[in-house]
Scaffold this motif. Structure first.
Motif, PDB file in Angstrom:
ATOM      1  N   PRO A  15       0.899  -1.240  -0.060  1.00  0.00           N
ATOM      2  CA  PRO A  15      -0.030   0.118  -0.182  1.00  0.00           C
ATOM      3  C   PRO A  15       0.805   1.285   0.007  1.00  0.00           C
ATOM      4  N   GLU A  16       1.906   1.388   0.869  1.00  0.00           N
ATOM      5  CA  GLU A  16       2.634   2.626   0.856  1.00  0.00           C
ATOM      6  C   GLU A  16       3.250   2.899  -0.587  1.00  0.00           C
ATOM      7  N   ASP A  17       3.889   1.739  -1.143  1.00  0.00           N
ATOM      8  CA  ASP A  17       4.278   1.758  -2.544  1.00  0.00           C
ATOM      9  C   ASP A  17       3.458   2.314  -3.516  1.00  0.00           C
ATOM     10  N   LEU A  18       2.227   1.720  -3.501  1.00  0.00           N
ATOM     11  CA  LEU A  18       1.028   2.181  -4.210  1.00  0.00           C
ATOM     12  C   LEU A  18       0.816   3.603  -4.373  1.00  0.00           C
ATOM     13  N   ILE A  19       0.884   4.197  -3.024  1.00  0.00           N
ATOM     14  CA  ILE A  19       0.543   5.492  -2.718  1.00  0.00           C
ATOM     15  C   ILE A  19       1.203   6.505  -3.332  1.00  0.00           C
ATOM     16  N   ALA A  20       2.813   6.027  -3.210  1.00  0.00           N
ATOM     17  CA  ALA A  20       3.944   6.853  -3.779  1.00  0.00           C
ATOM     18  C   ALA A  20       3.685   6.693  -5.375  1.00  0.00           C
TER      19      ALA A  20
END
Length: 401
Positions: A198-203
């Motif tokens: 999720p944190e990768d996707l947001i970035a």
């Protein structure tokens, strides 16, 4: 097939219907799919239809079926034969058919160079062929094939021979024993794509331009692909509604609580629920609604090409390769796995990174993840959970150390 054995190769009988200089099938040439498919053997052989010779200006097909001296199929059944061919094509994906056609042509080329016959299927010839694949002698570039590629080539030969009414026995010792040795000597651990968390996707979303239609489309694709755990072909195969296109693989229905996606995937039809997110900025449903509204799409393919510097939406469906390119491009731009060299990072991300990302990050019972991904077994789902369960259970401490 020991070293002391000698294969008594039979001289090959050439046929004028085969273009010996025809290049191998390429994934980019969709038009070659139909030409490469053999006639429907069950129907043809049972009803006595003799395959017709291709027109002179068509692309060279795979080696023809052996001649059969039987009367032609009655004319009034031609329409059923054509429909049966359509069903044969629908039995496998276009990517699989392209790969099988290419593998069959490569095998035919190898047989010509070695002066051996393709028909009837000879397990010893096939055993020599897969040996050549493993040793880099099957093609002119002398590049050894991986074990997974050899497995696919063997499946392609089995399928093509079966369609021609001449089954190949993969359990024959000349094939099975050689294949087992190839696996033992050359098999390597599978290289799985990196999971997008999720944190990768947001970035990754932050690298997209919200002021263009292309940016809005890409945003919706990433979020829907992740939240739905969809394959890239499932993402691009969606229509706005049911039965709107012939090539559609599913459709969507926007509800108050989320998005209902009906899909035809590898394991058949299934429904996928994509709930609304806790924030509009990362909500897949909001992203999809925004794309549909501003792109003015109410019918037909859901995700389409955007032209005119991101300001015009075409009518054609997006190719599923674009999903893989999108994931890779945004992951690199966002600096995901920045601890690795750029050349190595580029090989880590693809369309499956979204599916494995959902499986790795969703903190729910495993059976719900399995259903969302459309897996028939929990073991397959666990292969997608790249980092979820690592060291969660510490047997070293549990043993008292």
């Amino acid at each position: 097939m020991g070293s002391g054995q000698h294969h008594s190769a039979r001289p090959q009988e050439t046929s004028p219907a085969v273009d010996q200089t025809a290049p191998a099938a390429s994934p980019e040439h969709d038009g070659a799919i139909t030409e490469d498919l053999p006639d429907i053997v069950d129907l043809v052989m049972e009803m006595g239809r003799v395959p017709e010779e291709p027109a002179a200006d068509t692309q060279a097909p795979s080696p023809p079926l052996p001649a059969v001296s039987t009367p032609r199929l009655p004319t009034h059944l031609d329409a059923l034969a054509d429909r049966a061919r359509d069903y044969v094509e629908a039995a496998s994906s276009s990517n699989t058919r392209r790969a099988y056609a290419s593998d069959w042509k490569q095998f035919a080329s190898w047989c010509r160079r070695q002066g051996v016959e393709m028909f009837p299927p000879d397990p010893q010839v096939v055993g020599l062929y897969i040996t050549a694949c493993a040793s880099g002698k099957a093609t002119r570039d002398r590049k050894p094939n991986s074990v997974s590629t050899i497995e696919r080539r063997l499946s392609a030969l089995t399928w093509n021979y079966a369609q021609r009414g001449q089954p190949l026995d993969r359990k024959d010792r000349h094939i099975a024993t050689v294949m087992a040795g190839i696996r033992n000597k050359h098999a390597a651990p599978p290289r799985q794509k990196e999971a997008v968390l999720p944190e990768d996707l947001i970035a990754m979303l932050e690298t997209l331009d919200r002021g263009t239609l292309r940016g809005l489309r890409d945003r919706a694709m990433l979020l829907i692909g992740f939240a739905g755990g969809l394959r890239r072909s499932e993402i691009t195969g969606l229509d706005v509604g049911r039965d709107q296109t012939e090539d559609g693989r599913g459709w969507i229905e926007i509800l108050d609580k989320g998005l209902l996606v009906t899909l035809r995937g590898k394991t058949g039809w299934r429904e996928v629920e994509v709930g609304r997110g806790s924030s509009d900025a990362t909500c897949p449903v909001v992203a999809l609604e925004t794309w549909l509204k501003l792109a003015r799409i109410a019918h037909g393919p859901l995700f389409r090409r955007v032209t005119g510097r991101g300001k015009a939406v075409g009518a054609n469906r997006l190719n599923d390769q674009e999903v893989a390119r999108l994931v890779k491009r945004t992951a690199l731009a966002a600096g995901v796995r920045g601890d690795l060299p750029e050349g190595q990072r580029g090989k880590l991300f693809a369309g499956h990174s979204l599916r494995s990302g959902l499986a790795s990050s969703a903190e729910v019972d495993e059976r719900y993840v399995q259903k969302q991904l459309g897996h028939t077994s929990a073991e397959m789902t666990r292969k997608y959970q790249r980092r979820r369960d690592r060291f969660r259970v510490n047997l070293t401490k549990a043993s008292g150390l």
